[in-house]
Design a protein around this motif. Structure first.
Motif, mmCIF file in Angstrom:
data_model
loop_
_atom_site.group_PDB
_atom_site.id
_atom_site.type_symbol
_atom_site.label_atom_id
_atom_site.label_comp_id
_atom_site.label_asym_id
_atom_site.label_seq_id
_atom_site.Cartn_x
_atom_site.Cartn_y
_atom_site.Cartn_z
ATOM 1 N N VAL A 94 24.611 -5.213 61.094
ATOM 2 C CA VAL A 94 25.553 -6.353 62.017
ATOM 3 C C VAL A 94 25.626 -7.823 61.897
ATOM 4 O O VAL A 94 26.460 -8.305 61.613
ATOM 5 N N ILE A 95 24.842 -8.142 61.052
ATOM 6 C CA ILE A 95 24.658 -9.777 60.421
ATOM 7 C C ILE A 95 26.012 -9.970 59.674
ATOM 8 O O ILE A 95 26.752 -10.715 59.911
ATOM 9 N N MET A 96 25.717 -9.091 58.973
ATOM 10 C CA MET A 96 26.615 -8.872 57.748
ATOM 11 C C MET A 96 28.438 -8.567 58.070
ATOM 12 O O MET A 96 29.299 -8.933 57.372
ATOM 13 N N SER A 97 28.597 -8.241 59.068
ATOM 14 C CA SER A 97 30.079 -7.773 59.667
ATOM 15 C C SER A 97 30.817 -9.103 60.700
ATOM 16 O O SER A 97 31.370 -8.814 61.195
ATOM 17 N N LEU A 98 29.388 -10.231 60.879
ATOM 18 C CA LEU A 98 30.139 -11.320 61.831
ATOM 19 C C LEU A 98 30.724 -12.260 60.941
ATOM 20 O O LEU A 98 31.083 -12.050 59.711
ATOM 21 N N ALA A 99 31.907 -12.672 61.462
ATOM 22 C CA ALA A 99 33.343 -13.172 60.642
ATOM 23 C C ALA A 99 32.471 -14.559 59.737
ATOM 24 O O ALA A 99 31.410 -15.164 60.285
ATOM 25 N N ALA A 100 32.906 -14.894 58.310
ATOM 26 C CA ALA A 100 32.751 -15.860 57.963
ATOM 27 C C ALA A 100 34.038 -16.504 57.249
ATOM 28 O O ALA A 100 34.696 -16.288 56.728
ATOM 29 N N TYR A 101 33.623 -18.171 57.769
ATOM 30 C CA TYR A 101 34.670 -18.978 57.143
ATOM 31 C C TYR A 101 33.925 -19.967 56.089
ATOM 32 O O TYR A 101 33.055 -20.546 55.633
ATOM 33 N N TYR A 102 34.779 -19.449 54.774
ATOM 34 C CA TYR A 102 34.855 -19.991 53.489
ATOM 35 C C TYR A 102 35.743 -21.637 52.974
ATOM 36 O O TYR A 102 36.688 -21.523 53.974
ATOM 37 N N LYS A 103 34.850 -22.614 52.992
ATOM 38 C CA LYS A 103 35.543 -23.425 52.531
ATOM 39 C C LYS A 103 36.466 -23.151 52.002
ATOM 40 O O LYS A 103 36.280 -22.451 50.829
ATOM 41 N N PRO A 104 37.742 -23.849 52.445
ATOM 42 C CA PRO A 104 38.533 -24.471 50.864
ATOM 43 C C PRO A 104 38.111 -24.314 49.284
ATOM 44 O O PRO A 104 38.721 -23.871 48.005
ATOM 45 N N ASP A 105 36.485 -24.711 49.142
ATOM 46 C CA ASP A 105 36.337 -24.747 47.438
ATOM 47 C C ASP A 105 35.499 -24.158 47.361
ATOM 48 O O ASP A 105 34.937 -23.260 46.581
ATOM 49 N N GLU A 106 35.292 -22.926 48.373
ATOM 50 C CA GLU A 106 34.595 -21.792 48.473
ATOM 51 C C GLU A 106 35.497 -20.360 47.478
ATOM 52 O O GLU A 106 36.382 -20.043 48.656
ATOM 53 N N SER A 107 34.819 -19.436 47.138
ATOM 54 C CA SER A 107 35.609 -18.311 47.399
ATOM 55 C C SER A 107 35.051 -16.771 48.086
ATOM 56 O O SER A 107 33.890 -16.855 47.066
ATOM 57 N N ILE A 108 36.127 -15.780 48.246
ATOM 58 C CA ILE A 108 34.576 -14.794 48.568
ATOM 59 C C ILE A 108 34.424 -14.328 47.642
ATOM 60 O O ILE A 108 33.870 -13.665 47.914
ATOM 61 N N HIS A 109 35.091 -14.198 46.390
ATOM 62 C CA HIS A 109 35.261 -13.805 45.453
ATOM 63 C C HIS A 109 33.423 -14.403 44.279
ATOM 64 O O HIS A 109 33.088 -13.444 43.032
ATOM 65 N N ASP A 110 33.311 -15.571 44.689
ATOM 66 C CA ASP A 110 32.503 -16.172 43.676
ATOM 67 C C ASP A 110 30.899 -15.877 43.525
ATOM 68 O O ASP A 110 30.780 -15.608 45.197
ATOM 69 N N PRO A 111 30.174 -15.587 42.757
ATOM 70 C CA PRO A 111 29.479 -14.487 43.453
ATOM 71 C C PRO A 111 27.398 -15.558 43.833
ATOM 72 O O PRO A 111 27.487 -15.290 44.279
ATOM 73 N N ASN A 112 28.485 -16.968 43.613
ATOM 74 C CA ASN A 112 27.323 -18.111 43.921
ATOM 75 C C ASN A 112 27.466 -18.578 45.537
ATOM 76 O O ASN A 112 26.675 -18.788 46.066
ATOM 77 N N ALA A 113 28.888 -18.005 46.750
ATOM 78 C CA ALA A 113 29.167 -18.309 47.541
ATOM 79 C C ALA A 113 28.380 -17.158 48.607
ATOM 80 O O ALA A 113 28.856 -16.331 48.407
ATOM 81 N N ASP A 114 26.833 -17.575 48.169
ATOM 82 C CA ASP A 114 25.974 -16.719 49.130
ATOM 83 C C ASP A 114 26.864 -16.355 50.472
ATOM 84 O O ASP A 114 26.783 -17.044 51.490
ATOM 85 N N ARG A 115 27.670 -14.941 50.916
ATOM 86 C CA ARG A 115 28.145 -14.760 51.868
ATOM 87 C C ARG A 115 27.126 -15.314 53.355
ATOM 88 O O ARG A 115 27.736 -15.397 54.358
#
Ligand SMILES: C[S@@+](CC[C@H](N)C(=O)[O-])C[C@H]1O[C@@H](n2cnc3c(N)ncnc32)[C@H](O)[C@@H]1O
Length: 387
Positions: A94-115
């Protein structure tokens, strides 16, 4: 069923019952055009109605707040992760289905950007000294003219959503994520830092109406600051008495403006000031007294919406309460043995205080931390000042 396919499996957990069998609750989560998901009223609600109460799924005690820099987000993320890892799998989903706003310098595909860190940052609310992630609250969209408000009750450990005004069945429920006294451009730039452009009713007004709304918010901001400054001067002070008729008029105009602009988050403060300055009017008459008590009751009603324990909570944490809050807690109440909506328990007053009756002579000595409480003929508190 209104829910988009990928949410169907998780939504029933948010509502603690299957989504598609028709909600027994007064709210439902469904799509809000242009905003992702949102929470909607399923029946008419009256001002003050509790819509739901929710305990945090994750509650983080943050490292010290650094002025100008905020919290160490890496450390907050680490603490959130440690709690998350202990949760059952279905709550994690449930938590992982919540909305996530990635800042411009973060990428959804970046493994370091902890979702999880991004989700926590995008949805969490302050709860007194801690930061909590509430899965139902996380689905509520922002409005610059919100119809609902929230309160944290530290006794129950739950956050309450309540109706800030009457709400019709079918209306989307909204709260405010930010202070609302800036003009549209200021609010938009603040909300842009949360990753969205606000499309609420106030931000989509036509030009002429938008200008009127900006003007009103500027006036409200200025009036609140002027009147709150004037209210902190002792009653009986000559300068204050002389200005009383003008201040009373301004405070009533302020109350009218917050209502016209649809800013329920500010009703309690505005009504409180209307009460203070109508109590202050020279030759304070029977009619004036009734009016002032009316404002005081409305101020108290709005201040404690969603949390009838507000005064108890504060009294318990007395050591940490800013002294200025006494005015808000006491105005329009009587002093008595036990707390309720109309009475403040005398035992919970600060150590240094004086209760002053009409016409009672007082000594001129000055104590910085003494709370002076003026009561009227009916023992109702009509002013609080320090000295
Ligand atoms: C805390 S979430 C609210 C629930 C979210 N709509 C969802 O689908 O889970 C915040 C996000 O909702 C959207 N949102 C909230 N209020 C909005 C508004 N007034 N105008 C446009 N988008 C909004 C933005 O995408 C924002 O990043």
């Amino acid at each position: 069923c209104d829910a988009p396919a990928h949410y169907r499996n998780n939504l029933h957990l948010l509502q603690q019952e299957p989504l598609c069998e028709g909600p027994a609750e007064s709210w439902v989560i469904k799509e809000s055009p242009g905003k992702g998901l949102g929470v909607f009223a399923t029946r008419d609600l009256d001002v003050g109605d509790i819509i739901f109460q929710e305990a945090p799924a994750i509650l983080v005690h943050p490292p010290p707040f650094v002025q100008g820099m905020g919290y160490d987000t890496i450390e907050v993320g680490r603490r959130a992760r440690a709690i998350f890892d202990e949760l059952p799998r279905e709550e994690q989903d449930v938590i992982m289905s919540l909305a996530a706003y990635y800042k411009p310098d973060e990428s959804i595909h970046d493994p370091n950007a902890d979702r999880l860190k991004v989700i926590f940052r995008s949805n969490a609310y302050n709860t007194g000294k801690d930061i909590g992630l509430f899965v139902k609250f996380s689905r509520i969209n922002h409005s610059c003219r919100p119809n609902a408000g929230y309160a944290w009750n530290h006794r129950t450990g739950k956050r309450t959503l309540y109706a800030h005004r009457n709400i019709a069945a079918g209306e989307e429920l909204s709260v405010s994520y930010i202070g609302l006294l800036s003009i549209k451009a200021g609010r938009q730039s603040r909300l842009n830092t949360y990753g969205f452009t606000c499309s609420c009713e106030a931000c989509t007004l036509a030009d002429a109406e938008r200008k009127a709304s900006d003007r009103r918010r500027r006036n409200i901001k200025e009036a609140l600051s002027d009147l709150e400054r004037a209210a902190s001067e002792p009653t009986g002070d000559k300068k204050r008495s002389k200005r009383a008729p003008r201040l009373a008029k301004e405070a009533m105009k302020l109350s009218q403006h917050v209502e016209e602009e649809g800013l329920p988050d500010y009703y309690a403060r505005a009504y409180h000031l209307a009460a203070v300055f109508t109590f202050d009017l020279p030759g304070f008459s029977e009619i004036g007294g009734r009016r002032a008590r009316g404002w005081a009751k409305m101020a108290n009603f709005h201040r404690t919406l969603g949390n009838p324990d507000a005064d108890l909570d504060e009294a318990e944490r007395k050591g940490t309460v800013p002294i200025g809050n006494w005015m808000h807690k006491l105005l329009g109440k009587k002093l008595g043995d036990r707390h309720n909506a109309f009475i403040f328990a005398q035992n919970d007053l600060p150590k240094h205080h004086r209760i002053i009756h009409p016409g009672q002579p007082i000594t001129e000595d000055y104590w910085e931390d003494r709370v002076n409480i003026d009561v009227d003929d009916e023992e109702l508190v009509h002013n609080v000042w320090f000295g």
